[in-house]
Design a protein around this motif. Sequence first.
Motif, short mmCIF file in Angstrom:
data_model
loop_
_atom_site.label_atom_id
_atom_site.label_comp_id
_atom_site.label_asym_id
_atom_site.label_seq_id
_atom_site.Cartn_x
_atom_site.Cartn_y
_atom_site.Cartn_z
N TYR A 31 0.86 -1.20 0.00
CA TYR A 31 0.00 0.00 0.00
C TYR A 31 0.89 1.24 0.00
O TYR A 31 1.95 1.29 0.65
N TRP A 32 0.38 2.28 -0.75
CA TRP A 32 1.13 3.54 -0.78
C TRP A 32 0.18 4.70 -0.96
O TRP A 32 -0.67 4.66 -1.87
N LYS A 33 0.29 5.70 -0.11
CA LYS A 33 -0.46 6.96 -0.22
C LYS A 33 0.58 8.02 -0.55
O LYS A 33 1.20 8.59 0.37
N PRO A 34 0.81 8.30 -1.83
CA PRO A 34 1.90 9.22 -2.18
C PRO A 34 1.77 10.61 -1.55
O PRO A 34 2.76 11.20 -1.11
N ILE A 35 0.50 11.11 -1.53
CA ILE A 35 0.30 12.47 -1.00
C ILE A 35 -0.76 12.43 0.10
O ILE A 35 -1.92 12.13 -0.16
N GLN A 36 -0.36 12.74 1.32
CA GLN A 36 -1.27 12.79 2.46
C GLN A 36 -1.48 14.26 2.83
O GLN A 36 -0.52 14.97 3.10
N THR A 43 -2.96 9.62 9.67
CA THR A 43 -2.78 9.47 8.22
C THR A 43 -3.48 8.21 7.70
O THR A 43 -3.75 7.27 8.46
N ASP A 44 -3.76 8.22 6.41
CA ASP A 44 -4.37 7.04 5.78
C ASP A 44 -3.44 5.84 5.88
O ASP A 44 -3.88 4.71 6.08
N THR A 45 -2.15 6.10 5.79
CA THR A 45 -1.17 5.00 5.88
C THR A 45 -1.25 4.33 7.24
O THR A 45 -1.26 3.10 7.34
N ASP A 46 -1.33 5.14 8.30
CA ASP A 46 -1.44 4.55 9.65
C ASP A 46 -2.75 3.78 9.79
O ASP A 46 -2.80 2.70 10.40
N THR A 47 -3.83 4.34 9.20
CA THR A 47 -5.13 3.65 9.27
C THR A 47 -5.07 2.30 8.58
O THR A 47 -5.45 1.27 9.15
N VAL A 48 -4.54 2.28 7.37
CA VAL A 48 -4.47 1.01 6.62
C VAL A 48 -3.56 0.02 7.35
O VAL A 48 -3.93 -1.14 7.56
N SER A 57 1.98 -7.71 3.44
CA SER A 57 1.82 -6.34 2.91
C SER A 57 2.77 -5.36 3.57
O SER A 57 2.95 -5.38 4.80
N VAL A 58 3.34 -4.49 2.78
CA VAL A 58 4.19 -3.39 3.28
C VAL A 58 3.48 -2.08 2.97
O VAL A 58 2.99 -1.88 1.86
N CYS A 59 3.41 -1.19 3.96
CA CYS A 59 2.85 0.16 3.74
C CYS A 59 4.04 1.10 3.56
O CYS A 59 4.81 1.34 4.50
N HIS A 60 4.19 1.64 2.36
CA HIS A 60 5.36 2.47 2.04
C HIS A 60 5.14 3.91 2.52
O HIS A 60 4.00 4.38 2.60
N PRO A 61 6.20 4.64 2.81
CA PRO A 61 6.07 6.01 3.33
C PRO A 61 5.58 6.99 2.25
O PRO A 61 5.93 6.85 1.08
N GLU A 62 4.80 7.94 2.70
CA GLU A 62 4.26 8.95 1.79
C GLU A 62 5.43 9.75 1.16
O GLU A 62 6.47 9.94 1.82
N VAL A 103 -1.09 -1.24 -4.21
CA VAL A 103 -2.31 -0.43 -4.11
C VAL A 103 -1.89 1.00 -3.78
O VAL A 103 -1.17 1.24 -2.81
N ILE A 104 -2.33 1.94 -4.63
CA ILE A 104 -1.95 3.34 -4.46
C ILE A 104 -3.23 4.14 -4.20
O ILE A 104 -4.19 4.02 -4.97
N GLU A 105 -3.27 4.90 -3.12
CA GLU A 105 -4.47 5.69 -2.83
C GLU A 105 -4.26 7.16 -3.16
O GLU A 105 -3.27 7.77 -2.73
N GLY A 106 -5.20 7.69 -3.90
CA GLY A 106 -5.14 9.11 -4.23
C GLY A 106 -5.69 9.98 -3.10
O GLY A 106 -6.30 9.48 -2.15
N ALA A 107 -5.49 11.28 -3.21
CA ALA A 107 -6.08 12.24 -2.27
C ALA A 107 -7.35 12.79 -2.93
O ALA A 107 -7.27 13.40 -4.00
N GLY A 108 -8.48 12.55 -2.34
CA GLY A 108 -9.74 13.04 -2.91
C GLY A 108 -10.10 12.32 -4.21
O GLY A 108 -9.79 11.14 -4.38
#
Length: 214
Positions: A31-36, A43-48, A57-62, A103-108
């Motif tokens: 999982y990656w949230k490029p822009i928080q 953060t969404d990363t902490d939530t996921v 699964s690895v959650c990569h840093p924003e 999995v990449i999550e966008g902002a909005g």
Amino acid sequence: MSERIFITGIGTGVGKTITSACVTEALQADYWKPIQTGLMEGTDTDTVHALLSNDVSVCHPEAWKLEAPASPHLAARLENKTINPDAIIARVESYTPVNRPLVIEGAGGLLVPVNDHYFTAELISDLGAKALIVAQNYLGSINHALLTSAMLKHLGIPVLGWVFTGDYHSNEDDIVKWSGYPKIGRIPWTEHVDKSFIQQQAQLLSASLHTLLA
Ligand SMILES: Nc1ncnc2c1ncn2[C@@H]1O[C@H](COP(=O)(O)OP(=O)(O)OP(=O)(O)O)[C@@H](O)[C@H]1O
Ligand SMILES: C[C@H](N)[C@H](N)CCCCCC(=O)O
Ligand SMILES: [Mg+2]
């Protein structure tokens, strides 16, 4: 190359993060949230990360963490910064696992500006991703959903399909019919968003996700 799935939505607050957690769990993806934007409520990363049960699964840093709960272009401007998408694109290769999806999550939503001349839709293409669209069920969601699907078609961005959130509404069927994109599933509202809920929903989404990614 492993699949990159960009989780976009028909707006903000529609359930992209919860859906990202379900899809990440179902596929044992990274999982990656490029822009928080907006840090006050976590953060969404902490939530996921807190909602995942699998140990793969690895959650990569924003790439960007901005204070203001605002559009990325504005949140950056408020800190006298400008987001350079090249710095985001340069990371995606190393964040994509060899044999599992990212999995990449966008902002909005889809046309949220990253800076004054670059939009989230362009980032989906530049990251070499397919879009998964999250649509919350509400009065007005048909318009918001079909505007989103029309723009994805116009830009030629490949789309996996829809994940609806909330209780069932016939809007889902109309949105699928008029957009031509498949329904991957629906995540119902719950009192407690916890690991077991995510695991349960991940199992329900798994079959259609694997079929669409085959
Ligand atoms: N199925 C659900 N049941 C209960 N609450 C939910 C559900 N899905 C989302 N929520 C809640 O609704 C709010 C918005 O959801 P979420 O954070 O996933 O939206 P988002 O689209 O990721 O927003 P953003 O654009 O800020 O990333 C959150 O407080 C989340 O916990
Ligand atoms: C702060 C919020 N939770 C999201 N991270 C960013 C939403 C940007 C929406 C921009 C817009 O469409 O007006
Ligand atoms: Mg989110």
